[in-house]
Design an enzyme around this catalytic site. Structure first.
Site, short mmCIF file in Angstrom:
data_model
loop_
_atom_site.label_atom_id
_atom_site.label_comp_id
_atom_site.label_asym_id
_atom_site.label_seq_id
_atom_site.Cartn_x
_atom_site.Cartn_y
_atom_site.Cartn_z
CG HIS A 85 20.35 51.85 30.07
ND1 HIS A 85 19.43 50.91 29.28
CD2 HIS A 85 21.60 51.95 29.43
CE1 HIS A 85 20.14 50.68 27.54
NE2 HIS A 85 21.50 51.81 28.15
CG HIS A 114 15.11 48.70 33.35
ND1 HIS A 114 15.34 49.09 31.60
CD2 HIS A 114 13.96 47.84 33.54
CE1 HIS A 114 14.53 47.51 31.75
NE2 HIS A 114 13.90 47.33 32.03
CG HIS A 169 14.25 43.91 35.93
ND1 HIS A 169 14.97 42.70 35.41
CD2 HIS A 169 13.47 44.90 35.86
CE1 HIS A 169 13.96 42.84 34.07
NE2 HIS A 169 13.58 44.50 33.92
CD GLU A 170 11.28 47.33 37.23
OE1 GLU A 170 11.77 48.00 36.27
OE2 GLU A 170 10.53 46.68 36.32
#
Length: 756
Positions: A566, A563, A559-560
Site C-alpha cells: 500500500h 501494508h 498481511h504485513e
C-alpha cells in the site's frame, strides 16, 4: 494535523473517502504518464531469477561482504549515533521554523499563496520524516542509547508539532487560500484534498479557542502522547504468576509438559508458579480438566495493579477533556467526524448490525461448548461457560491452508509474494544488501520494490526474526512516505537566512534529499517510500536450516506485506495522501485483502518454483467451530473502545472495569469475571482510539472485494489495478452505509484477531 507518528497500528491523519481512493490508485495514475501497459493475462508466469534469488537471500543468509562504503541508519550517512540523530532533530526543527515563517508571510506575495498547500505538505513531511523514524528506532533498535535518543527526538518534535496544530497564523493563511477562487481552481484534486485535510485538522485542534485554551490544548495533546507511551509499555508488563497445586493438575491431557509439571510439583512439594502467557499457562488453559487451575491462570493473566488501571483512565479522561475543549461531546465525536463513519452513533449502527448477524452463530457454538462441559462434569443441562472454559472445551485450532503443503521456508514465501505482486501490479521484489551501518541489527534484510516500467518504487526493510528485547507480534512502520519533490522551491525557504542558520539546516536538507529520485522518462522527481516490517519468526541457523513458517505466520507475512505494498504503490504528489496515510476506516483493507489470496489454489501454486513442492488437495478443510465466538468478542472489544471514548469518561467516579463488566454482562455471551481488568492490556486503545471498529469494518469490505473482483481469477492484472471502493453502498458514508456494511457477512473468516 501537520504530523502524526506512525504508531504500530498505522494511525494517521484522517480524511474523506476520496483520499483513500487517491492513495490506492496513485500508482495507476503515475503509470498512465508513461503510457499504457501491455496487455497481460492471468496465467501463472515462471519465477524470475530475482524471484528465486529471494529464497537463498532469506533461507541461507551470507555474512556481509563490507564492500560498500559505511553509512548510517537507512543509508543516511550522518545518522551514525544517537547524538547525530539528536543533531538531525535540531536541524529539522530550525528548518521547519523557517518554512513556517515563509508560510506565515504568504499573504504578502500573491505568488506565495499558490504555494501554501505544497509548503504545508512539505512542512508535514519534514517533521514526519524524523518523528516516524524515531518511532521505529525506539521500538526496534537493540541499543538502549539509541532508544533513549529516539524517545528524546520524538518528544521534542511532537511538542513542536502540537504548537503548529494550534497556530492561528497558519490557519488564517490557509483560510485565505481556500477562499481565493483563483488559487483553489489552480489546485489539483490531490492538492485540494490535502488543503482540506489541513483545514479539518486545524478545526479539530481548537484553532478558534482563546489563547489560554489553545495552550491547554497543546499541553493536553502532549500529555496524551506521554500517557499513551506509558500505557503501551504497561500492556506488555509481566503479570504475577498463578499458584497451582499438584492436585489441580490431575488428568492433564498433555503428556509432555503436563507430565513434567506434575512431577515437578510432586517432587518439590510446593505450588507451581505459572506465569501468564507462558507455554505452561497455555497448556493448562487447553489441557487441565480441573476448572480451578484454569480459573487461577485466567485471573492472573487478566489482573492489573491499581496504578495500571489509573494510567488508562487518566489517558481516557485527558482525551475526553481535549474533545470538550474543542466543543465536542466526546473524543469519539471528535475523532470520527472526518471518517467515513462520521459519528459514534453510526459506528454503533455498524456494530449492532454485525452483532445481529454474528450472535446466532456464536450462541450455537457456545451451546456446543456447554454440552461438552455437561458431559465432562456430568452436570444438569447447559452449564454456564466461563471465560476460562473456552480454550479447554474448544481448543483454538491453528489456521491451516486449504490444501496440503510441504514445509514453507521464509524465502519461498517471499518468492511467492513477489510473483503475486508481479501478476497483479507489475511489481516485483529484488534483494539488495545493506551497507555497513545502514540497519540496526544484522538480522535486517533490505528489499527493493521494482515496477516493470517505472523502476524502483521504494524499499522494504524486513526485521523478521525474534530476539531478546524486541517487541512481540508483527507491525508495519512507514518511515518515509512518497511525494513529488522537483517543485519544492526550497530556495524560497532561504530568503534572508544568515550563514549560521544556513549551516544549521544542512543536516536536515541532506537527510531529506537522499531519497529523491527522478522517474524514468519523466522530468518529475519523487521522494521514494521506506517501510519496515517487524515480525518474530525463528532465525535460520547452520544447525537448524532455513526458517520454516507455520501457516499463521504465512498469513501474518501476507498481511504485513499488504501494508507495505500500500505504501509502495500508493504514490502521490502530496505525502499527506500517500499510501497508508489514509482514513483509519480503510487502513487495514489492503492487508486483510492480501490474506484472502491464500485461500486460492492458483495463488498457492506460486509457492511452487518448478512443480516440485507437491501441492495436493486435501479432504474436508477443518474450520474452528468457535470462530464465531471470537468474532463476537472482537465486536464487543470495538464496543468497549467506543464506550471508553464516549462522554462517560468525564463523569465523576468513572470506572473502566465497571464499564467493561456492564458491557459484557449486557451484550456478551460469556460472563464477565469480577476482579479482572483486561482493559489495561488492550494496547489498541491508544493507537486505534475510537476507531477499533475499523478492523471489523475492513474485514467485511475485504470479503466483498475478494468475492467481487478476485475469487475466480486472483492473478488478473485488470482486477489488481481496479478502484476497489466504487461500491454504491459506501458512497454516502452515513448511517445507512455503515449499517449496510455491518450486514455484509464477513466471508472466509481468515483474518486473525490482533494482527495489525
Amino acid at each position: 494535523m501537520l504530523a502524526k507518528a506512525a504508531r504500530h497500528a498505522l494511525s494517521r491523519p484522517s480524511l474523506a473517502r476520496s483520499r483513500f481512493c487517491s492513495c490506492l490508485n496513485a500508482a495507476g495514475r503515475s503509470r498512465a504518464a508513461v503510457g499504457a501497459r501491455s496487455a497481460t493475462t492471468s496465467a501463472i508466469q515462471p519465477a524470475s531469477v530475482d524471484d528465486t534469488n529471494l529464497i537463498a537471500f532469506f533461507d541461507h543468509p551470507q555474512p556481509p561482504q563490507n564492500v560498500t562504503t559505511p553509512t548510517g541508519i537507512f543509508g543516511h550517512r550522518n545518522l551514525t549515533s544517537p547524538t547525530a540523530f539528536n543533531a538531525l532533530a535540531d536541524s529539522t526543527l530550525r528548518r521547519a521554523q523557517l518554512l513556517t515563517e515563509r508560510i506565515l508571510r504568504a499573504r504578502e506575495n500573491r505568488d506565495e499563496l499558490f504555494k501554501v498547500v505544497k509548503n504545508l505538505d512539505r512542512l508535514s513531511d519534514m517533521l514526519c520524516g524524523v518523528i516516524d523514524l524515531a518511532e521505529l528506532l525506539r521500538n526496534a533498535h537493540p541499543d538502549p542509547a539509541w532508544v533513549q535518543g529516539a524517545d528524546d527526538v520524538y518528544e521534542k518534535l511532537c511538542e513542536f508539532m502540537n504548537v503548529l496544530n494550534t497556530d492561528v497564523g497558519l490557519y488564517e493563511v490557509l483560510s485565505a487560500v481556500l477562499s481565493d477562487r483563483e488559487v483553489v481552481q489552480s489546485l489539483s484534486p490531490e492538492a485540494h484534498q490535502t488543503a482540506l485535510i489541513f483545514w479539518r485538522d486545524f478545526e479539530k485542534s481548537g484553532i478558534h479557542l482563546p489563547p489560554v485554551q489553545r495552550e491547554r490544548f497543546v499541553s493536553l495533546s502532549t500529555e496524551i502522547l506521554v500517557l499513551g507511551r506509558q500505557f503501551l509499555n504497561e500492556t506488555a508488563a509481566p503479570r504475577p504468576p498463578a499458584r497451582i497445586k499438584y492436585s489441580e493438575l490431575q488428568g492433564v491431557q498433555d503428556l509432555g509438559m503436563g507430565a513434567r509439571l506434575r512431577l515437578q510439583a510432586q517432587v518439590t512439594k510446593r505450588d507451581l508458579l505459572v506465569y501468564p502467557g507462558s507455554l505452561q499457562a497455555q497448556m493448562i488453559m487447553r489441557s487441565a480438566p480441573a476448572e480451578e487451575a484454569r480459573r487461577k491462570v485466567y485471573m492472573a493473566a487478566n489482573s492489573s495493579t491499581p496504578e495500571q488501571i489509573e494510567l488508562l483512565e487518566r489517558l481516557l479522561r485527558a482525551r475526553g477533556e481535549l474533545a470538550r475543549l474543542v466543543g465536542k461531546e466526546s473524543y469519539a465525536h471528535m475523532t470520527l467526524a472526518d471518517k467515513m463513519a462520521k459519528s459514534p452513533e453510526n459506528v454503533q449502527h455498524f456494530l449492532d448490525a454485525l452483532m445481529d448477524h454474528t450472535q446466532p452463530y456464536a450462541r450455537r457454538a457456545l451451546r456446543t461448548l456447554s454440552m461438552r462441559k455437561q458431559a465432562h462434569l456430568k452436570t444438569p443441562p447447559y452449564p454456564t461457560i466461563q471465560a476460562w472454559d473456552r480454550d479447554y472445551y474448544c481448543p483454538p485450532e491453528p489456521p491451516a491452508p486449504p490444501v496440503n503443503l510441504p514445509p514453507l521456508t521464509l524465502g519461498t514465501v517471499f518468492m511467492a509474494l513477489s510473483r503475486l505482486f508481479q501478476a497483479l501490479y507489475g511489481v516485483s521484489l529484488r534483494l539488495q544488501g545493506p551497507s555497513p551501518g545502514e540497519v540496526w541489527h544484522t538480522d535486517v534484510r533490505k528489499l527493493e520494490v521494482v515496477d516493470e516500467e517505472l523502476g524502483v518504487l521504494g524499499w522494504i526493510y524486513a526485521d523478521l526474526f525474534a530476539r531478546a528485547g524486541k517487541p512481540g507480534g508483527a507491525a508495519h512502520y512507514t518511515v518515509r512516505c512518497s511525494r513529488r519533490t522537483d517543485d519544492d522551491d526550497e530556495e524560497g525557504d532561504l530568503m534572508g537566512v544568515t550563514v549560521s542558520e544556513y549551516d544549521a539546516i544542512q543536516l536536515s536538507r541532506e537527510f531529506e534529499a537522499e531519497r529523491h529520485i527522478q522517474l524514468p522518462q519523466q522530468a518529475a522527481e519523487y521522494q521514494l517510500p521506506v517501510v519496515v516490517l517487524l515480525c518474530e519468526f525463528m532465525r535460520p541457523g547452520t544447525g537448524r536450516g532455513p526458517t520454516i513458517l507455520e501457516w499463521h505466520e504465512v498469513l501474518t507475512l501476507f498481511h504485513e506485506m499488504g501494508h507495505a505494498m500500500h505504501s509502495m504503490i500508493g504514490r502521490t504528489e502530496y505525502q499527506n495522501v500517500s499510501g497508508t496515510r489514509c482514513a483509519t476506516d480503510f487502513v487495514e483493507l489492503p492487508s486483510i485483502l492480501m490474506e484472502h489470496f491464500l485461500n486460492s489454489l492458483t495463488v498457492l501454486a506460486l509457492f511452487d518454483q518448478g512443480g516440485v513442492l507437491g501441492i495436493r488437495p486435501k479432504g474436508v478443510h477443518d474450520e474452528d467451530p468457535c470462530r464465531s465466538i471470537d468474532t463476537h468478542t472482537q465486536i464487543l472489544l470495538a464496543m468497549v473502545d467506543q464506550q471508553y471514548h464516549s462522554s462517560i469518561v468525564l463523569r465523576q467516579g468513572f470506572d473502566s472495569s465497571a464499564t467493561l463488566a456492564s458491557l459484557f454482562d449486557t451484550r456478551g455471551l460469556i460472563p464477565y469475571v469480577p476482579g479482572t481488568s483486561w482493559q489495561t492490556q488492550f494496547g489498541h486503545l491508544f493507537g486505534y482510539g475510537a476507531t477499533y471498529y475499523s478492523y471489523l469494518f475492513d474485514r467485511a469490505i475485504a470479503s466483498r472485494v475478494w468475492r467481487t473482483l478476485f475469487i475466480h481469477d486472483p492473478l488478473n492484472r485488470e482486477a489488481g489495478e481496479t478502484t476497489i471502493l466504487d461500491l454504491p453502498a459506501l458512497a454516502s458514508g452515513d448511517t445507512l452505509a455503515m449499517a449496510e456494511v455491518g450486514r455484509w457477512r464477513i466471508e472466509d473468516e481468515i483474518a486473525m484477531p490482533g494482527r495489525h
